[in-house]
Motif scaffolding. Structure first.
Motif, PDB file in Angstrom:
ATOM      1  N   SER A  23       7.079  33.956  47.181  1.00  0.00           N
ATOM      2  CA  SER A  23       6.431  33.238  48.262  1.00  0.00           C
ATOM      3  C   SER A  23       7.750  32.449  49.056  1.00  0.00           C
ATOM      4  CB  SER A  23       5.500  32.237  47.848  1.00  0.00           C
ATOM      5  OG  SER A  23       6.132  31.281  46.885  1.00  0.00           O
ATOM      6  N   THR A  25       7.486  31.782  43.200  1.00  0.00           N
ATOM      7  CA  THR A  25       6.332  32.719  43.247  1.00  0.00           C
ATOM      8  C   THR A  25       5.058  32.090  43.034  1.00  0.00           C
ATOM      9  OG1 THR A  25       6.125  33.287  40.778  1.00  0.00           O
ATOM     10  CG2 THR A  25       7.880  34.456  41.976  1.00  0.00           C
ATOM     11  N   TRP A  26       4.005  32.577  43.078  1.00  0.00           N
ATOM     12  CA  TRP A  26       2.737  31.945  43.061  1.00  0.00           C
ATOM     13  C   TRP A  26       2.474  31.381  41.609  1.00  0.00           C
ATOM     14  CZ3 TRP A  26      -1.606  33.134  39.857  1.00  0.00           C
ATOM     15  CH2 TRP A  26      -1.392  34.310  39.184  1.00  0.00           C
ATOM     16  N   THR A  63      10.774  30.952  53.523  1.00  0.00           N
ATOM     17  CA  THR A  63       9.615  31.736  53.115  1.00  0.00           C
ATOM     18  C   THR A  63       9.579  33.230  53.315  1.00  0.00           C
ATOM     19  OG1 THR A  63       8.362  31.387  54.968  1.00  0.00           O
ATOM     20  CG2 THR A  63       8.317  29.566  53.348  1.00  0.00           C
ATOM     21  N   ILE A  64       8.718  33.880  52.602  1.00  0.00           N
ATOM     22  CA  ILE A  64       8.602  35.262  52.520  1.00  0.00           C
ATOM     23  C   ILE A  64       8.364  35.816  53.975  1.00  0.00           C
ATOM     24  CG2 ILE A  64       6.103  35.400  52.241  1.00  0.00           C
ATOM     25  CD1 ILE A  64       9.114  37.446  50.725  1.00  0.00           C
ATOM     26  N   SER A 116       5.306  38.554  43.673  1.00  0.00           N
ATOM     27  CA  SER A 116       4.406  37.754  44.524  1.00  0.00           C
ATOM     28  C   SER A 116       5.394  36.516  45.015  1.00  0.00           C
ATOM     29  CB  SER A 116       3.300  37.028  43.879  1.00  0.00           C
ATOM     30  OG  SER A 116       2.328  38.142  43.655  1.00  0.00           O
TER      31      SER A 116
END
Length: 115
Positions: free
Chosen positions: A32, A99-100, A52-53, A30
């Motif tokens: 980001s 990541t988140w 960002t992703i 994940s």
């Protein structure tokens, strides 16, 4: 087991250019954003650039117009192209993966801008 390895730092004269690369290994879930931070002697660590992703970029005011961040999702790398370097850019540059749930950091690579 997650590792971020920076490369490309070194000594460069004012006005010169460097390209920093960060290679991520291990399983990272994940993601980001990926970015570059730096910490100069006597100063706090600061954000230089982030991507960002989805490809959105953001730069510190000091980096705008001179630095370019990019990523290669297939190779799992993020690069920072630095042009028109100034002595004030001298710092240890750190790769960051957000990541988140958790952030990952590299060990840093030294950039020294001096004549």
């Amino acid at each position: 087991q997650v590792q971020l390895v920076e490369s490309g730092g070194g000594l460069v004269q004012p006005g010169g250019s460097l390209r920093l690369s960060c290679a991520a290994s291990g399983i990272i879930f994940s993601i980001s954003a990926m970015g570059w931070y730096r910490q100069a002697p006597g100063k706090q660590r600061e954000l230089v650039a982030i991507i960002t992703i989805d490809g959105t970029t953001n730069y510190a005011d000091s980096a705008k117009g001179r630095f370019t961040i990019s990523r290669d999702k297939g190779k799992n790398t993020v690069d920072l192209r630095m042009n028109k370097l100034k002595p004030e850019d001298t710092a240890v540059y750190y790769c960051n993966v957000e990541t988140w749930k958790v952030d990952y950091w590299g060990q840093g690579t030294q950039v020294t801008v001096s004549s």
